[in-house]
Design a protein around this motif. Structure first.
Motif, short mmCIF file in Angstrom:
data_model
loop_
_atom_site.label_atom_id
_atom_site.label_comp_id
_atom_site.label_asym_id
_atom_site.label_seq_id
_atom_site.Cartn_x
_atom_site.Cartn_y
_atom_site.Cartn_z
N GLY A 176 -11.30 42.23 33.40
CA GLY A 176 -11.90 42.52 32.11
C GLY A 176 -10.92 42.81 31.00
O GLY A 176 -11.32 43.04 29.86
N PHE A 177 -9.63 42.81 31.31
CA PHE A 177 -8.59 43.08 30.31
C PHE A 177 -7.77 41.81 30.11
O PHE A 177 -7.27 41.23 31.07
CB PHE A 177 -7.70 44.22 30.77
N THR A 178 -7.67 41.36 28.87
CA THR A 178 -6.93 40.14 28.56
C THR A 178 -5.45 40.45 28.37
O THR A 178 -5.08 41.23 27.47
CB THR A 178 -7.47 39.46 27.29
N ILE A 179 -4.62 39.86 29.23
CA ILE A 179 -3.17 40.03 29.11
C ILE A 179 -2.63 38.84 28.32
O ILE A 179 -2.69 37.70 28.78
CB ILE A 179 -2.49 40.09 30.49
N PRO A 180 -2.12 39.05 27.10
CA PRO A 180 -1.64 37.93 26.27
C PRO A 180 -0.47 37.20 26.93
O PRO A 180 0.35 37.81 27.61
CB PRO A 180 -1.20 38.62 24.97
N TRP A 181 -0.42 35.90 26.71
CA TRP A 181 0.71 35.12 27.22
C TRP A 181 2.03 35.63 26.64
O TRP A 181 3.07 35.57 27.30
CB TRP A 181 0.52 33.64 26.90
N ALA B 53 12.70 23.14 3.07
CA ALA B 53 12.73 22.99 1.61
C ALA B 53 12.17 24.24 0.93
O ALA B 53 11.52 24.16 -0.11
CB ALA B 53 11.96 21.75 1.18
N ASP B 54 12.46 25.40 1.55
CA ASP B 54 12.03 26.70 1.03
C ASP B 54 10.51 26.83 0.93
O ASP B 54 9.99 27.56 0.09
CB ASP B 54 12.66 26.98 -0.34
N ASN B 55 9.80 26.11 1.81
CA ASN B 55 8.35 26.19 1.87
C ASN B 55 7.91 26.58 3.28
O ASN B 55 8.68 26.45 4.24
CB ASN B 55 7.70 24.85 1.50
N THR B 56 6.67 27.03 3.40
CA THR B 56 6.10 27.31 4.71
C THR B 56 5.67 26.00 5.36
O THR B 56 4.99 25.18 4.73
CB THR B 56 4.88 28.24 4.59
N VAL B 57 6.10 25.79 6.60
CA VAL B 57 5.70 24.61 7.36
C VAL B 57 4.53 25.02 8.25
O VAL B 57 4.64 25.97 9.03
CB VAL B 57 6.86 24.07 8.22
N PHE B 58 3.41 24.30 8.14
CA PHE B 58 2.16 24.68 8.82
C PHE B 58 1.65 23.51 9.65
O PHE B 58 1.68 22.36 9.21
CB PHE B 58 1.12 25.09 7.78
N ASN B 59 1.21 23.81 10.87
CA ASN B 59 0.64 22.77 11.73
C ASN B 59 -0.61 23.33 12.42
O ASN B 59 -0.50 24.04 13.43
CB ASN B 59 1.65 22.31 12.78
N PRO B 60 -1.81 23.04 11.90
CA PRO B 60 -3.04 23.59 12.50
C PRO B 60 -3.32 23.02 13.89
O PRO B 60 -4.14 23.58 14.62
CB PRO B 60 -4.13 23.18 11.50
N GLN B 61 -2.65 21.93 14.25
CA GLN B 61 -2.85 21.32 15.56
C GLN B 61 -1.67 21.57 16.49
O GLN B 61 -1.38 20.76 17.37
CB GLN B 61 -3.04 19.79 15.40
N LEU B 62 -1.00 22.68 16.31
CA LEU B 62 0.20 23.00 17.08
C LEU B 62 -0.11 22.98 18.58
O LEU B 62 -0.99 23.71 19.05
CB LEU B 62 0.72 24.37 16.67
N SER B 63 0.62 22.16 19.32
CA SER B 63 0.28 21.93 20.73
C SER B 63 0.51 23.14 21.62
O SER B 63 -0.15 23.30 22.65
CB SER B 63 1.10 20.75 21.27
N TYR B 64 1.41 24.03 21.23
CA TYR B 64 1.71 25.19 22.08
C TYR B 64 1.16 26.49 21.49
O TYR B 64 1.59 27.58 21.86
CB TYR B 64 3.22 25.31 22.32
N ALA B 65 0.17 26.38 20.61
CA ALA B 65 -0.40 27.57 19.97
C ALA B 65 -1.05 28.51 20.98
O ALA B 65 -1.19 29.71 20.72
CB ALA B 65 -1.42 27.17 18.91
N TRP B 66 -1.42 27.98 22.15
CA TRP B 66 -2.04 28.83 23.18
C TRP B 66 -1.10 29.96 23.61
O TRP B 66 -1.54 31.03 24.04
CB TRP B 66 -2.45 27.99 24.38
N ILE B 67 0.20 29.72 23.50
CA ILE B 67 1.16 30.76 23.90
C ILE B 67 0.97 32.02 23.08
O ILE B 67 1.07 33.14 23.58
CB ILE B 67 2.61 30.23 23.75
N GLY B 68 0.69 31.86 21.80
CA GLY B 68 0.58 33.00 20.91
C GLY B 68 -0.81 33.56 20.73
O GLY B 68 -0.97 34.63 20.14
N ASN B 69 -1.82 32.84 21.23
CA ASN B 69 -3.19 33.26 20.94
C ASN B 69 -4.10 33.38 22.15
O ASN B 69 -5.25 33.82 22.01
CB ASN B 69 -3.81 32.28 19.94
#
Length: 356
Positions: free
Chosen positions: A197-202, A174-190
Protein backbone atom coordinates in the motif's frame (compact mmCIF):
# COMPACT_ATOMS: atom_id res chain seq x y z
CA UNK A 1 28.67 6.06 11.89
CA UNK A 2 30.47 3.06 13.24
CA UNK A 3 32.12 2.14 9.95
CA UNK A 4 33.47 5.64 9.40
CA UNK A 5 37.00 5.08 10.53
CA UNK A 6 40.24 5.45 8.64
CA UNK A 7 41.31 1.90 7.71
CA UNK A 8 44.90 2.97 7.23
CA UNK A 9 45.48 4.24 10.74
CA UNK A 10 47.67 2.14 12.99
CA UNK A 11 49.45 2.53 16.32
CA UNK A 12 53.05 1.50 16.59
CA UNK A 13 53.90 -0.67 19.63
CA UNK A 14 55.85 1.12 22.33
CA UNK A 15 59.31 -0.05 23.21
CA UNK A 16 59.97 -1.70 26.61
CA UNK A 17 60.10 0.78 29.44
CA UNK A 18 58.52 3.52 27.36
CA UNK A 19 55.20 5.05 28.34
CA UNK A 20 52.42 4.38 25.84
CA UNK A 21 51.33 8.00 26.06
CA UNK A 22 54.53 9.92 25.38
CA UNK A 23 54.78 13.70 25.21
CA UNK A 24 53.07 15.09 22.15
CA UNK A 25 51.04 11.93 21.60
CA UNK A 26 47.30 12.22 22.29
CA UNK A 27 45.78 9.62 24.62
CA UNK A 28 43.82 6.86 22.97
CA UNK A 29 40.07 7.36 22.43
CA UNK A 30 38.18 6.54 25.60
CA UNK A 31 41.20 6.94 27.91
CA UNK A 32 40.11 7.64 31.48
CA UNK A 33 36.52 6.58 30.78
CA UNK A 34 34.65 3.72 32.38
CA UNK A 35 33.51 0.76 30.27
CA UNK A 36 29.94 2.09 30.39
CA UNK A 37 31.02 5.55 29.23
CA UNK A 38 33.00 4.05 26.36
CA UNK A 39 29.95 1.99 25.38
CA UNK A 40 27.71 5.06 25.45
CA UNK A 41 30.21 7.02 23.34
CA UNK A 42 30.33 4.18 20.82
CA UNK A 43 26.53 4.11 20.59
CA UNK A 44 26.41 7.88 20.07
CA UNK A 45 29.01 7.66 17.30
CA UNK A 46 27.16 4.76 15.66
CA UNK A 47 23.85 6.65 15.73
CA UNK A 48 25.43 9.72 14.15
CA UNK A 49 22.80 12.23 13.02
CA UNK A 50 19.96 9.68 13.01
CA UNK A 51 18.43 11.04 16.27
CA UNK A 52 18.39 14.52 14.72
CA UNK A 53 16.54 13.15 11.68
CA UNK A 54 13.96 11.42 13.87
CA UNK A 55 13.41 14.52 16.04
CA UNK A 56 12.99 16.72 12.97
CA UNK A 57 10.42 14.33 11.50
CA UNK A 58 8.43 14.20 14.73
CA UNK A 59 8.64 17.97 15.21
CA UNK A 60 7.42 18.76 11.69
CA UNK A 61 4.66 16.16 12.04
CA UNK A 62 3.35 17.92 15.14
CA UNK A 63 3.82 21.48 13.84
CA UNK A 64 2.51 20.64 10.35
CA UNK A 65 -0.91 19.41 11.42
CA UNK A 66 0.09 15.74 11.53
CA UNK A 67 0.64 15.66 7.78
CA UNK A 68 4.38 15.10 7.62
CA UNK A 69 4.42 11.38 8.41
CA UNK A 70 1.60 10.53 5.98
CA UNK A 71 2.42 7.95 3.31
CA UNK A 72 1.95 10.50 0.52
CA UNK A 73 4.26 13.08 2.09
CA UNK A 74 6.95 10.52 2.96
CA UNK A 75 6.94 9.48 -0.71
CA UNK A 76 7.48 13.13 -1.65
CA UNK A 77 10.35 13.43 0.86
CA UNK A 78 11.93 10.28 -0.61
CA UNK A 79 11.76 11.83 -4.08
CA UNK A 80 13.23 15.10 -2.84
CA UNK A 81 16.10 13.35 -1.09
CA UNK A 82 16.93 10.91 -3.89
CA UNK A 83 18.86 13.24 -6.22
CA UNK A 84 20.83 14.70 -3.32
CA UNK A 85 21.63 11.14 -2.17
CA UNK A 86 23.09 10.33 -5.58
CA UNK A 87 25.10 13.55 -5.77
CA UNK A 88 26.12 13.14 -2.13
CA UNK A 89 27.42 9.63 -2.80
CA UNK A 90 29.78 10.96 -5.46
CA UNK A 91 30.74 13.87 -3.22
CA UNK A 92 31.55 11.42 -0.39
CA UNK A 93 34.13 9.67 -2.56
CA UNK A 94 35.73 13.00 -3.48
CA UNK A 95 35.77 14.44 0.05
CA UNK A 96 37.18 11.20 1.43
CA UNK A 97 40.31 11.91 -0.64
CA UNK A 98 40.53 15.41 0.80
CA UNK A 99 39.07 17.06 -2.31
CA UNK A 100 35.87 18.86 -3.24
CA UNK A 101 33.62 18.95 -6.31
CA UNK A 102 31.72 22.21 -6.69
CA UNK A 103 30.63 21.44 -10.24
CA UNK A 104 28.07 18.66 -9.68
CA UNK A 105 25.05 20.97 -10.02
CA UNK A 106 26.31 22.34 -13.32
CA UNK A 107 27.21 18.84 -14.54
CA UNK A 108 23.68 17.71 -13.69
CA UNK A 109 22.23 20.57 -15.76
CA UNK A 110 24.49 19.94 -18.77
CA UNK A 111 23.82 16.20 -18.62
CA UNK A 112 20.06 16.73 -18.44
CA UNK A 113 20.22 19.13 -21.39
CA UNK A 114 22.11 16.52 -23.38
CA UNK A 115 19.52 13.87 -22.52
CA UNK A 116 16.56 16.07 -23.54
CA UNK A 117 18.21 17.09 -26.81
CA UNK A 118 18.95 13.46 -27.75
CA UNK A 119 15.45 12.36 -26.69
CA UNK A 120 14.01 14.67 -29.37
CA UNK A 121 16.10 13.05 -32.15
CA UNK A 122 13.53 10.49 -33.21
CA UNK A 123 15.32 7.22 -33.90
CA UNK A 124 18.18 8.13 -31.57
CA UNK A 125 15.96 8.86 -28.55
CA UNK A 126 17.01 5.56 -26.93
CA UNK A 127 20.47 7.08 -26.49
CA UNK A 128 19.17 9.81 -24.18
CA UNK A 129 20.19 8.14 -20.91
CA UNK A 130 23.62 6.93 -22.20
CA UNK A 131 24.26 10.45 -23.54
CA UNK A 132 23.36 11.95 -20.16
CA UNK A 133 25.71 9.63 -18.29
CA UNK A 134 28.48 10.15 -20.87
CA UNK A 135 28.36 13.94 -20.48
CA UNK A 136 28.70 13.61 -16.71
CA UNK A 137 31.51 11.07 -16.94
CA UNK A 138 33.44 13.16 -19.49
CA UNK A 139 33.33 16.31 -17.35
CA UNK A 140 34.27 14.27 -14.29
CA UNK A 141 37.29 12.92 -16.14
CA UNK A 142 38.32 16.48 -17.02
CA UNK A 143 38.10 17.47 -13.37
CA UNK A 144 40.04 14.38 -12.33
CA UNK A 145 42.78 14.93 -14.91
CA UNK A 146 43.34 18.51 -13.81
CA UNK A 147 43.48 17.53 -10.13
CA UNK A 148 45.45 14.28 -10.45
CA UNK A 149 47.94 15.02 -13.21
CA UNK A 150 48.13 18.81 -13.59
CA UNK A 151 47.96 18.96 -9.76
CA UNK A 152 45.67 21.98 -9.60
CA UNK A 153 43.73 22.56 -6.35
CA UNK A 154 40.35 20.76 -6.45
CA UNK A 155 38.53 23.86 -5.21
CA UNK A 156 39.86 26.00 -8.07
CA UNK A 157 39.33 23.31 -10.72
CA UNK A 158 35.74 22.55 -9.80
CA UNK A 159 34.90 26.21 -9.19
CA UNK A 160 36.05 26.87 -12.75
CA UNK A 161 34.08 23.96 -14.19
CA UNK A 162 31.03 25.00 -12.15
CA UNK A 163 30.95 28.24 -14.15
CA UNK A 164 32.13 26.87 -17.50
CA UNK A 165 29.80 23.87 -17.52
CA UNK A 166 26.86 26.06 -16.49
CA UNK A 167 27.60 28.20 -19.53
CA UNK A 168 27.84 25.04 -21.66
CA UNK A 169 24.44 23.88 -20.40
CA UNK A 170 22.89 27.21 -21.38
CA UNK A 171 24.60 27.09 -24.76
CA UNK A 172 23.31 23.58 -25.47
CA UNK A 173 19.72 24.75 -25.18
CA UNK A 174 20.26 28.21 -26.69
CA UNK A 175 19.45 29.54 -23.20
CA UNK A 176 15.92 28.10 -23.41
CA UNK A 177 14.09 25.32 -21.61
CA UNK A 178 14.09 22.07 -23.61
CA UNK A 179 10.80 20.20 -23.11
CA UNK A 180 9.71 16.73 -24.25
CA UNK A 181 6.18 15.67 -23.19
CA UNK A 182 6.82 12.22 -24.69
CA UNK A 183 10.03 11.58 -22.77
CA UNK A 184 10.64 7.83 -22.97
CA UNK A 185 12.21 7.50 -19.52
CA UNK A 186 9.81 9.79 -17.64
CA UNK A 187 8.63 6.77 -15.63
CA UNK A 188 11.88 6.97 -13.67
CA UNK A 189 10.86 10.29 -12.17
CA UNK A 190 7.13 9.80 -11.82
CA UNK A 191 6.38 6.13 -11.12
CA UNK A 192 7.22 3.68 -8.39
CA UNK A 193 6.70 0.22 -6.96
CA UNK A 194 3.65 -0.39 -4.79
CA UNK A 195 4.61 -2.32 -1.67
CA UNK A 196 2.02 -3.04 1.02
CA UNK A 197 0.00 0.00 0.00
CA UNK A 198 3.02 2.32 0.04
CA UNK A 199 4.45 3.55 -3.26
CA UNK A 200 8.25 3.53 -3.34
CA UNK A 201 9.38 5.98 -6.07
CA UNK A 202 11.87 4.73 -8.64
CA UNK A 203 13.98 7.77 -7.77
CA UNK A 204 14.32 6.48 -4.21
CA UNK A 205 15.10 2.95 -5.42
CA UNK A 206 17.89 4.29 -7.63
CA UNK A 207 19.26 6.36 -4.74
CA UNK A 208 19.33 3.37 -2.39
CA UNK A 209 21.01 1.24 -5.08
CA UNK A 210 23.72 3.90 -5.46
CA UNK A 211 24.21 4.10 -1.68
CA UNK A 212 24.51 0.31 -1.33
CA UNK A 213 26.94 0.07 -4.27
CA UNK A 214 29.01 2.92 -2.84
CA UNK A 215 29.12 1.24 0.58
CA UNK A 216 30.34 -1.98 -1.04
CA UNK A 217 33.14 -0.21 -2.92
CA UNK A 218 34.27 1.76 0.13
CA UNK A 219 34.06 -1.00 2.73
CA UNK A 220 34.55 -4.26 0.84
CA UNK A 221 37.10 -3.56 -1.89
CA UNK A 222 40.80 -2.74 -2.11
CA UNK A 223 39.89 0.41 -4.02
CA UNK A 224 37.88 1.59 -1.02
CA UNK A 225 40.84 1.08 1.30
CA UNK A 226 43.01 3.07 -1.09
CA UNK A 227 40.50 5.92 -1.21
CA UNK A 228 40.58 6.20 2.59
CA UNK A 229 44.38 5.94 2.53
CA UNK A 230 44.76 8.77 0.01
CA UNK A 231 42.50 10.99 2.11
CA UNK A 232 44.23 10.06 5.36
CA UNK A 233 47.78 10.72 4.17
CA UNK A 234 48.52 11.11 0.42
CA UNK A 235 52.30 10.99 0.90
CA UNK A 236 52.15 7.79 2.95
CA UNK A 237 49.72 6.27 0.45
CA UNK A 238 52.12 7.04 -2.38
CA UNK A 239 55.05 5.53 -0.49
CA UNK A 240 53.02 2.39 0.20
CA UNK A 241 52.61 1.80 -3.52
CA UNK A 242 49.14 3.28 -4.10
CA UNK A 243 48.74 5.03 -7.45
CA UNK A 244 47.32 8.26 -6.03
CA UNK A 245 46.57 9.96 -9.41
CA UNK A 246 44.51 6.95 -10.55
CA UNK A 247 42.51 7.00 -7.31
CA UNK A 248 41.87 10.72 -7.72
CA UNK A 249 40.84 10.22 -11.35
CA UNK A 250 38.39 7.54 -10.24
CA UNK A 251 36.64 9.60 -7.55
CA UNK A 252 36.17 12.68 -9.76
CA UNK A 253 35.02 10.55 -12.70
CA UNK A 254 32.56 8.78 -10.41
CA UNK A 255 31.30 12.10 -9.06
CA UNK A 256 30.72 13.30 -12.62
CA UNK A 257 29.01 10.04 -13.59
CA UNK A 258 26.65 10.21 -10.60
CA UNK A 259 25.92 13.87 -11.39
CA UNK A 260 24.98 12.63 -14.87
CA UNK A 261 22.68 10.09 -13.24
CA UNK A 262 21.21 12.97 -11.27
CA UNK A 263 20.55 14.65 -14.62
CA UNK A 264 18.61 11.58 -15.76
CA UNK A 265 16.55 11.65 -12.56
CA UNK A 266 15.86 15.40 -12.71
CA UNK A 267 14.86 15.47 -16.37
CA UNK A 268 12.70 12.36 -15.91
CA UNK A 269 10.81 14.06 -13.13
CA UNK A 270 10.31 17.36 -14.98
CA UNK A 271 10.08 16.24 -18.65
CA UNK A 272 12.38 19.19 -19.22
CA UNK A 273 15.80 20.73 -18.62
CA UNK A 274 17.00 24.30 -18.30
CA UNK A 275 20.65 25.24 -18.40
CA UNK A 276 20.26 28.33 -16.23
CA UNK A 277 18.17 27.08 -13.30
CA UNK A 278 18.40 23.29 -13.13
CA UNK A 279 20.86 22.09 -10.50
CA UNK A 280 21.46 25.52 -8.97
CA UNK A 281 23.01 25.14 -5.47
CA UNK A 282 22.76 21.33 -5.65
CA UNK A 283 26.47 21.15 -4.89
CA UNK A 284 25.88 22.93 -1.57
CA UNK A 285 23.15 20.48 -0.60
CA UNK A 286 25.41 17.56 -1.50
CA UNK A 287 28.33 18.94 0.53
CA UNK A 288 26.03 19.63 3.49
CA UNK A 289 24.66 16.07 3.34
CA UNK A 290 28.17 14.61 3.32
CA UNK A 291 29.43 16.71 6.24
CA UNK A 292 26.25 16.23 8.26
CA UNK A 293 26.75 12.52 7.73
CA UNK A 294 30.14 12.57 9.47
CA UNK A 295 32.59 12.72 6.57
CA UNK A 296 35.49 15.01 7.41
CA UNK A 297 36.59 17.81 5.09
CA UNK A 298 40.22 16.82 5.69
CA UNK A 299 39.60 13.39 4.14
CA UNK A 300 40.14 9.83 5.25
CA UNK A 301 37.15 9.67 7.61
CA UNK A 302 33.56 9.14 6.56
CA UNK A 303 30.56 6.91 5.98
CA UNK A 304 28.24 6.57 3.00
CA UNK A 305 25.34 5.70 5.32
CA UNK A 306 25.97 8.97 7.10
CA UNK A 307 25.60 10.76 3.76
CA UNK A 308 22.20 9.10 3.32
CA UNK A 309 21.09 10.41 6.73
CA UNK A 310 22.45 13.87 5.88
CA UNK A 311 20.52 13.96 2.60
CA UNK A 312 17.34 12.90 4.38
CA UNK A 313 17.82 15.65 6.99
CA UNK A 314 18.06 18.28 4.25
CA UNK A 315 14.97 16.87 2.47
CA UNK A 316 13.03 16.76 5.74
CA UNK A 317 14.01 20.39 6.44
CA UNK A 318 12.89 21.54 2.99
CA UNK A 319 9.60 19.65 3.09
CA UNK A 320 8.84 20.37 6.73
CA UNK A 321 9.45 24.10 6.45
CA UNK A 322 6.96 24.23 3.57
CA UNK A 323 4.37 22.28 5.58
CA UNK A 324 4.60 24.68 8.52
CA UNK A 325 4.29 27.70 6.24
CA UNK A 326 7.82 29.09 6.31
CA UNK A 327 8.50 31.36 3.32
CA UNK A 328 11.08 30.38 0.72
CA UNK A 329 13.27 33.30 1.86
CA UNK A 330 13.61 31.81 5.34
CA UNK A 331 14.10 28.35 3.85
CA UNK A 332 17.29 29.60 2.19
CA UNK A 333 18.43 31.13 5.47
CA UNK A 334 17.77 27.94 7.44
CA UNK A 335 19.53 25.73 4.88
CA UNK A 336 22.49 28.11 4.87
CA UNK A 337 22.71 27.93 8.64
CA UNK A 338 22.57 24.13 8.40
CA UNK A 339 25.57 24.15 6.07
CA UNK A 340 27.50 26.41 8.47
CA UNK A 341 26.49 24.18 11.34
CA UNK A 342 27.67 21.12 9.42
CA UNK A 343 31.12 22.63 8.94
CA UNK A 344 31.23 23.71 12.60
CA UNK A 345 30.31 20.15 13.59
CA UNK A 346 33.16 18.84 11.45
CA UNK A 347 35.59 21.23 13.15
CA UNK A 348 34.31 20.14 16.56
CA UNK A 349 34.88 16.48 15.68
CA UNK A 350 38.45 17.24 14.63
CA UNK A 351 39.16 19.43 17.65
CA UNK A 352 37.79 16.90 20.13
CA UNK A 353 39.68 14.07 18.53
CA UNK A 354 36.50 12.04 17.99
CA UNK A 355 36.68 9.84 14.94
CA UNK A 356 33.15 9.39 13.67
Amino acid sequence: MSDATNPTSATAPSSPGTSANTAGTPPPAGAGLSARQVQIRSLVQAAGMLPVLILLAIGFHVLGGHRFLSAQNLSIVAQQASINCVLGAGMTFVILTGGIDLSVGSILAASAMGALIVSLMGGLSWLAIPACLAVGLLIGLVNGSLVAFVKLPPFIVTLGTLTAVRGLARLMGADNTVFNPQLSYAWIGNDGINLLGFTIPWLAIIAIAVIVASWYVLRRTVLGVRIYAVGGNPAAARLSGINVPVVLMFVYALSGLLAGLGGVMSSARLYAANGLQLGQSYELDAIAAVILGGTSFVGGIGSIWGTLIGALIIAVLSNGLILVGVSDIWQFIVKGLVIIGAVALDRFRQGSGTRT
